[in-house]
Enzyme design. Structure first.
Site, short mmCIF file in Angstrom:
data_model
loop_
_atom_site.label_atom_id
_atom_site.label_comp_id
_atom_site.label_asym_id
_atom_site.label_seq_id
_atom_site.Cartn_x
_atom_site.Cartn_y
_atom_site.Cartn_z
N TRP A 143 -2.87 8.29 -0.34
CA TRP A 143 -2.81 7.73 -1.69
C TRP A 143 -3.65 8.51 -2.69
CZ3 TRP A 143 1.25 5.20 -2.84
CH2 TRP A 143 1.89 4.42 -1.88
N LYS A 148 -2.07 -6.79 -1.88
CA LYS A 148 -2.77 -6.81 -0.59
C LYS A 148 -3.80 -7.94 -0.59
CE LYS A 148 -1.96 -1.95 -0.93
NZ LYS A 148 -0.79 -1.83 -0.10
N ASP A 182 -9.48 4.03 -7.03
CA ASP A 182 -8.33 3.25 -6.58
C ASP A 182 -8.82 2.30 -5.48
OD1 ASP A 182 -6.05 2.22 -5.44
OD2 ASP A 182 -5.09 4.15 -5.04
N1 PMP Z 1 -3.05 3.12 -3.74
C1 PMP Z 1 -3.22 2.56 -2.52
C2 PMP Z 1 -4.54 2.69 -1.85
C3 PMP Z 1 -2.16 1.87 -1.92
O1 PMP Z 1 -2.33 1.33 -0.71
C4 PMP Z 1 -0.93 1.76 -2.60
C5 PMP Z 1 0.25 1.00 -2.04
N2 PMP Z 1 0.27 0.72 -0.77
C6 PMP Z 1 -0.80 2.38 -3.84
C7 PMP Z 1 -1.88 3.02 -4.39
C8 PMP Z 1 0.48 2.31 -4.61
O2 PMP Z 1 0.57 1.04 -5.10
P1 PMP Z 1 1.86 0.48 -5.85
O3 PMP Z 1 2.90 0.31 -4.80
O4 PMP Z 1 1.35 -0.81 -6.43
O5 PMP Z 1 2.24 1.47 -6.89
#
Ligand code: PMP
Length: 368
Positions: free
Chosen positions: A100, A204, A180
């Site tokens: 991510w 989450k 993040d």
């Molecule tokens: N950052 C992290 C740490 C994630 O776990 C996720 C999704 N699993 C995201 C960003 C992306 O999030 P979204 O699907 O809300 O765009």
């Protein structure tokens, strides 16, 4: 029908109490005679919901007064681009800690491709070590010592959902720090004041998909670049208190119920204790049989939220998943990009789900 033990990485299990409350008031919300899905986002009833959600979040995370709390759309993925569009004037640096945070970096690099004056650096990468850890205090300090003090920001992640690795403490930085926190926000107390911008998709630890929480320091707003499209300009959402356009009302409503539940659990100190206990129970199984359950994370970077491991062969992993499913232990398959097994145990994961998983893992080891 009983609920399965659900270890999904997100959307993830929600507190049953919050779901039941939503069910009970689904058709008639707050004496309106209507569902919360039907009322205006500018109605008094909904304004109370969004205000309460913000105030509970502020209370739980002890958010300082000089920070704004926003409820946005587009997921954490939009934040990857939005923060660069707003705050990247000259030079930013990124921690490339896993799937991510790499995406966040790539999004800034993409922006930079059409803006040649910008510089986007990788401050540190865990790639060569298979993304098995995130910087510890000592490494973090070393990185700080090498920083260009003129950086617009550095970007990090607190928990890599796919690899199952986490920062063990709040990062600290001499330059504005963006983080993040999608997959571990509200899992432990954090020092919000150490960050200039925190963001997290809700699906989450906070509620259903559809809303993204952004917590940003007021003084950052003076640095927003010119000509950012209205919907992507943080100032728009600060000025309009997240009601510039129609917000994701149901997601915010559910988030508020999850915050209420969190407060009733005793807040983040209590959650942290419970999360540590639950994660330790599973890591103890990995440590007891390290040749069989091969943990991905280096022990010093273990995530409390996403526990990742492989088994000696892909065939055994298939059997593990199939036999787990027979016991109603669901969604344990690792992310398609890395394979293996992943147990996500966010705040709302019940103790008995963890106990059932631990018991199954011991039994599966004995049998195979
Ligand atoms: N950052 C992290 C740490 C994630 O776990 C996720 C999704 N699993 C995201 C960003 C992306 O999030 P979204 O699907 O809300 O765009």
């Amino acid at each position: 029908m009983s609920r399965p033990h659900h270890f999904s990485a997100g959307p993830a299990v929600l507190p049953l109490e919050a779901l039941k409350k939503a069910q009970a008031e689904f058709l008639t919300f707050a004496d309106t005679g209507l569902s919360v899905l039907e009322i205006s986002h500018r109605s008094e009833a909904f304004e109370q919901v969004i205000e309460q959600a913000e105030s509970r979040l502020r209370d739980l995370l002890a958010i300082p007064q000089d920070y704004h709390v926003l409820f946005l759309q587009g997921g954490a993925s939009l934040q990857f681009a939005m923060l660069a569009m707003n705050f990247l004037h000259q030079h930013a640096a990124y921690i490339d800690g896993g799937s991510w945070s790499k995406k966040a970096l790539q999004e800034a690099q993409k922006w930079q491709q059409t803006h040649a004056e910008l510089r986007v650096d990788t401050l540190w990468s865990g790639k060569d070590d298979g993304y098995a850890y995130l910087p510890d205090d000592q490494l973090w300090q070393q990185l700080q010592d090498t920083l260009d003090p003129g950086l617009d920001y550095i970007h990090t992640i607190s928990n890599e959902t796919i690899q199952g690795i986490a920062l063990q403490r709040d990062a600290e930085s001499r330059v504005p720090l963006f983080c993040d926190m999608s997959s571990d926000i509200l899992s432990r107390p954090v020092n919000v004041g150490a960050y200039d911008l925190i963001y997290a998709g809700a699906q989450k630890n906070m509620g259903p998909a559809g809303v993204t929480v952004v917590i940003l320091k007021d003084r950052l707003l003076s640095k927003v670049k010119a000509h950012v499209p209205t919907m992507l300009d943080y100032r728009t959402h600060v000025e309009k208190k997240s009601l510039y356009n129609t917000p994701p009302v149901f997601s915010i409503y559910m988030l508020n119920l999850v915050m209420e539940w969190l407060q009733a659990q005793g807040g983040l100190d209590a959650m942290y204790g419970r999360n540590q206990r639950q994660a330790q129970a599973i890591y103890d199984v990995l440590d007891a049989h390290p040749d069989f359950y091969r943990g991905h994370a280096r022990p010093a970077s273990r995530s409390l939220m996403n526990i990742t491991f492989t088994l000696p062969t892909p065939e055994l992993e298939q059997r593990f998943l199939a036999e787990a499913a027979q016991r109603q232990l669901m969604a344990l398959k690792g992310h398609r990009s890395v394979g293996g097994i992943r147990a996500s145990i966010y705040n709302a994961c019940p103790d008995d789900s963890v106990a059932a998983l631990v018991e199954f893992m011991h039994a599966f080891h004995r049998q195979h």
